[in-house]
Design a protein around this motif. Structure first.
Motif, PDB file in Angstrom:
ATOM      1  N   PRO A  34       0.817  -1.214   0.000  1.00 23.65           N
ATOM      2  CA  PRO A  34       0.000   0.000   0.000  1.00 23.65           C
ATOM      3  C   PRO A  34       0.853   1.268   0.000  1.00 23.65           C
ATOM      4  O   PRO A  34       2.044   1.228   0.305  1.00 23.65           O
ATOM      5  N   TYR A  51      -4.526   2.822  -0.325  1.00 25.09           N
ATOM      6  CA  TYR A  51      -4.025   2.773  -1.701  1.00 25.09           C
ATOM      7  C   TYR A  51      -4.524   4.012  -2.420  1.00 25.09           C
ATOM      8  O   TYR A  51      -5.702   4.355  -2.331  1.00 25.09           O
ATOM      9  N   ARG A  87      -5.362  -2.084  -5.003  1.00 27.62           N
ATOM     10  CA  ARG A  87      -4.636  -1.242  -5.958  1.00 27.62           C
ATOM     11  C   ARG A  87      -5.471  -1.058  -7.228  1.00 27.62           C
ATOM     12  O   ARG A  87      -5.581   0.032  -7.768  1.00 27.62           O
TER      13      ARG A  87
END
Length: 127
Positions: A34, A51, A87
């Protein structure tokens, strides 16, 4: 209940089935982790990995944040298992994604788990 090995094995299967270049890219994303790790959400101990969409700095503020509470029957799994998913959500939605961790059963009971998730939601709403 799945063991940590089974989760890792499932992740390796994804890498094995991906074309060679894509598998390497996915592995780099997973290893990078992250943008902000283990951000405290409050006194109950919930932590979030945050993220950011591509190109955003960690100092940026976001009007929108998706809070992702990973499943696992409240007894197994960790927020770090969802790096690729988090992500991708941040990139495709163009907003910050906070993946929340909470205590797992039997160390934490159901009431404590719900309280930790509520704490993380309040943290996200507060900005």
């Amino acid at each position: 209940m799945y063991s940590q090995f089974e989760y890792v094995a499932a992740g390796l299967a994804v890498f094995a089935l991906a074309p060679r270049g894509q598998a390497r890219r996915l592995l780099r994303v997973q290893r990078a982790g992250p943008d902000l790790k283990d951000v405290p959400c409050g006194p109950l101990g919930s932590l979030a990995d945050v993220y950011l969409p591509g190109g955003a700095s960690a100092a940026a503020s976001f009007e929108e944040m998706l809070v992702f509470v990973p499943g696992g029957a409240w007894s197994h799994g960790y927020k770090s298992f969802y790096t690729l998913t988090s992500r991708r959500l941040a990139t495709e939605l163009g907003c910050a994604v906070a993946t929340v961790g909470y205590g797992l059963y039997p160390v934490a009971d159901g009431a404590a788990q719900v309280a930790q998730v509520e704490e993380a939601l309040a943290w996200a709403e507060a900005g």
